[in-house]
Design an enzyme around this catalytic site. Structure first.
Site, PDB file in Angstrom:
ATOM      1  N   HIS A 121     -11.144  41.512   4.833  1.00 19.29           N
ATOM      2  CA  HIS A 121     -10.034  41.315   3.895  1.00 19.29           C
ATOM      3  C   HIS A 121     -10.222  39.950   3.240  1.00 19.29           C
ATOM      4  O   HIS A 121     -10.777  39.031   3.831  1.00 19.29           O
ATOM      5  CB  HIS A 121      -8.717  41.365   4.684  1.00 19.29           C
ATOM      6  CG  HIS A 121      -7.480  41.368   3.853  1.00 19.29           C
ATOM      7  ND1 HIS A 121      -6.995  40.233   3.240  1.00 19.29           N
ATOM      8  CD2 HIS A 121      -6.606  42.364   3.536  1.00 19.29           C
ATOM      9  CE1 HIS A 121      -5.879  40.525   2.599  1.00 19.29           C
ATOM     10  NE2 HIS A 121      -5.617  41.801   2.747  1.00 19.29           N
ATOM     11  N   ASP A 198      -9.582  38.339  12.935  1.00 18.40           N
ATOM     12  CA  ASP A 198      -8.473  38.837  12.124  1.00 18.40           C
ATOM     13  C   ASP A 198      -7.918  40.062  12.831  1.00 18.40           C
ATOM     14  O   ASP A 198      -8.521  41.135  12.820  1.00 18.40           O
ATOM     15  CB  ASP A 198      -8.981  39.180  10.723  1.00 18.40           C
ATOM     16  CG  ASP A 198      -7.932  39.846   9.839  1.00 18.40           C
ATOM     17  OD1 ASP A 198      -6.803  40.091  10.328  1.00 18.40           O
ATOM     18  OD2 ASP A 198      -8.242  40.149   8.673  1.00 18.40           O
ATOM     19  N   GLN A 201      -4.888  44.316  11.774  1.00 22.40           N
ATOM     20  CA  GLN A 201      -4.870  45.771  11.911  1.00 22.40           C
ATOM     21  C   GLN A 201      -5.053  46.246  13.352  1.00 22.40           C
ATOM     22  O   GLN A 201      -5.003  47.452  13.610  1.00 22.40           O
ATOM     23  CB  GLN A 201      -5.962  46.392  11.031  1.00 22.40           C
ATOM     24  CG  GLN A 201      -5.829  46.101   9.552  1.00 22.40           C
ATOM     25  CD  GLN A 201      -4.571  46.698   8.932  1.00 22.40           C
ATOM     26  OE1 GLN A 201      -3.992  47.644   9.466  1.00 22.40           O
ATOM     27  NE2 GLN A 201      -4.143  46.147   7.813  1.00 22.40           N
ATOM     28  N   LYS A 224       3.431  43.965  10.011  1.00 16.92           N
ATOM     29  CA  LYS A 224       2.609  45.146  10.251  1.00 16.92           C
ATOM     30  C   LYS A 224       2.867  45.757  11.629  1.00 16.92           C
ATOM     31  O   LYS A 224       2.285  46.794  11.959  1.00 16.92           O
ATOM     32  CB  LYS A 224       1.126  44.793  10.105  1.00 16.92           C
ATOM     33  CG  LYS A 224       0.709  44.364   8.700  1.00 16.92           C
ATOM     34  CD  LYS A 224      -0.774  44.062   8.635  1.00 16.92           C
ATOM     35  CE  LYS A 224      -1.159  43.413   7.314  1.00 16.92           C
ATOM     36  NZ  LYS A 224      -1.062  44.329   6.170  1.00 16.92           N
ATOM     37  N   CYS A 363      -7.666  44.440  -1.263  1.00 23.55           N
ATOM     38  CA  CYS A 363      -8.042  43.042  -0.986  1.00 23.55           C
ATOM     39  C   CYS A 363      -9.397  42.972  -0.282  1.00 23.55           C
ATOM     40  O   CYS A 363      -9.579  42.213   0.676  1.00 23.55           O
ATOM     41  CB  CYS A 363      -6.975  42.341  -0.147  1.00 23.55           C
ATOM     42  SG  CYS A 363      -5.395  42.182  -0.992  1.00 23.55           S
TER      43      CYS A 363
END
Length: 409
Positions: A121, A198, A201, A224, A363
């Site tokens: 991302h 990251d 997700q 999220k 993104c």
């Protein structure tokens, strides 16, 4: 808890959209919020609203307990050694920028390397790209396999003794690929590099234990994972947080201020200058409670059921190109294109059927170029989705295919 009935906890999902039952398939962008989280935020404003840390009166103490209690919940949720390793930020983007801005310049210099992947991302690409430009550092990419996965042999080849930072998405927001971050971290550490993950997700969708992953930093967002917007987390090992300087200055983060010099509080408070997003942190704490009650193993299992069904059904649609690995190696999202049709047009037709999906470059423009696509459509699932949602997605896509076939003809 029966996950097939849990949709009732989410008030927004009961409303019709364009005259149809709302089928929300954009949870990778932001999740919906359950009643316990909504009510907890409202209770904070009704009963606890005050500034934190400095007030000695009872209401301020109550607000501080709620805020710091949320930090403790988050620490337990991801297996951190201490709540002091949890920094509240505005989200994943700010968390990653904080590491790059505060620590990056001290770690890298001319001739050093920063290693990332093509599937990142922009939030986990641009900070490292700009750090490399500013410091004369080489930015290197681990090769992507044809199925959208990483090969550990390529990881071994790319990371060298000159590598100072390795930054990798735990799960790709486009391909759904679940990356072997524990193994990558071991390779990075063997070469003396810092491992940044990251987790935007992954943390909402599967069990994550930072000690097991042995990452040095993990970034993720509250919105999220059933929490409110504007609140996020940077987990950092105590060793690294203690070496980092704040990048925002002002109230709350100071220890002593003199005319010509100042000193800072210990982490994590040195990174939380100004009045923090107290309600956001409290709401995130409530989201952690909610997810914990359901169980992250159950959430991951439910999403795997849905993505297997979705992939099986979508693969039957002629002229639909699906990107990324097979269902057994991906998280609960699927990215695709209908041949000859722009994904924005596909998303518009689906919206008319009450099916909400994402369309665009997500993104991740470098990844789009690697895939040979200007943009894609993406359907992302969460535990509140159902088999009926999969049916609605497939039916809407078939309708879109028929519509554009006749329109072109």
């Amino acid at each position: 808890m029966n996950l097939r009935d849990i949709r009732e906890d989410f008030p927004i999902l009961s409303q019709p959209m364009n005259g149809k039952r709302l089928v929300y398939l954009d949870s990778a962008a932001t999740s919906q919020k359950p009643l316990p989280v909504i009510e907890r935020i409202a209770r904070y404003y009704r009963e606890e609203n005050a500034n934190v840390h400095r007030g000695v009166y009872a209401l301020a103490a109550k607000a501080t307990d709620a805020y710091e209690g949320a930090r403790e919940k988050v620490a337990r949720f991801i297996g951190a050694a201490s709540a002091d390793e949890i920094v509240f930020t505005r989200g994943t983007t700010e968390s990653l920028n904080l590491v790059a801005s505060s620590l990056g310049g001290r770690l890298v210099s001319e001739g050093d390397e920063i290693v990332i992947t093509p599937m990142e991302h922009h939030s986990n690409l641009i900070p490292w790209q700009q750090l490399a430009i500013a410091n004369g550092t080489t930015l290197k990419y681990i090769s992507l396999q044809k199925d959208g996965t990483l090969d550990l042999a390529d990881v071994e080849e790319t990371i060298t003794d000159r590598t100072k930072i390795v930054a990798v998405a735990h799960i790709s927001n486009v391909l759904g690929t679940i990356n072997p971050v524990r193994e990558i971290a071991a390779i990075a550490h063997r070469h003396g590099a810092v491992m940044v993950v990251d987790g935007a997700q992954s943390v909402p969708h599967q069990p994550v234990d930072v000690k097991e992953l042995d990452c040095d930093f993990l970034a993720f967002s509250g919105h999220k994972m059933c929490g409110p917007t504007g609140i996020g987390v940077l987990y950092g090992k105590r060793r690294w947080l203690s070496e980092m300087e704040p990048i925002y200055y002002g109230g709350e983060m100071i220890e002593v201020v003199e005319r010509y010099r100042s000193t800072w509080k210990e982490s994590p408070w040195r990174f939380e200058g100004g009045t923090p997003n107290i309600a956001g942190a409290v709401g995130l704490g409530a989201a952690v409670d909610y997810l914990t009650e359901i169980g992250m193993d159950a959430i991951q299992g439910r999403e795997q059921e849905l993505i297997r069904l979705a992939m099986e059904r979508l693969e039957e649609i002629p002229e639909l190109e699906i990107y990324g690995p097979d269902a057994g190696h991906r998280a609960g999202l699927v990215t695709f294109n209908l041949k000859g049709v722009h994904p924005h047009d596909v998303a518009t037709v689906l919206d008319a059927e009450g099916v909400a999906i994402r369309a665009g470059h997500h993104c991740a423009q470098p990844l789009m170029r690697e895939l040979g696509a200007a943009a894609t459509a993406r359907a992302s699932f969460y535990f509140y989705n159902t088999e009926e949602d999969v049916d609605a997605l497939v039916a809407a896509l078939m309708k879109a295919k028929e519509f554009f076939t006749h329109a072109v003809g």
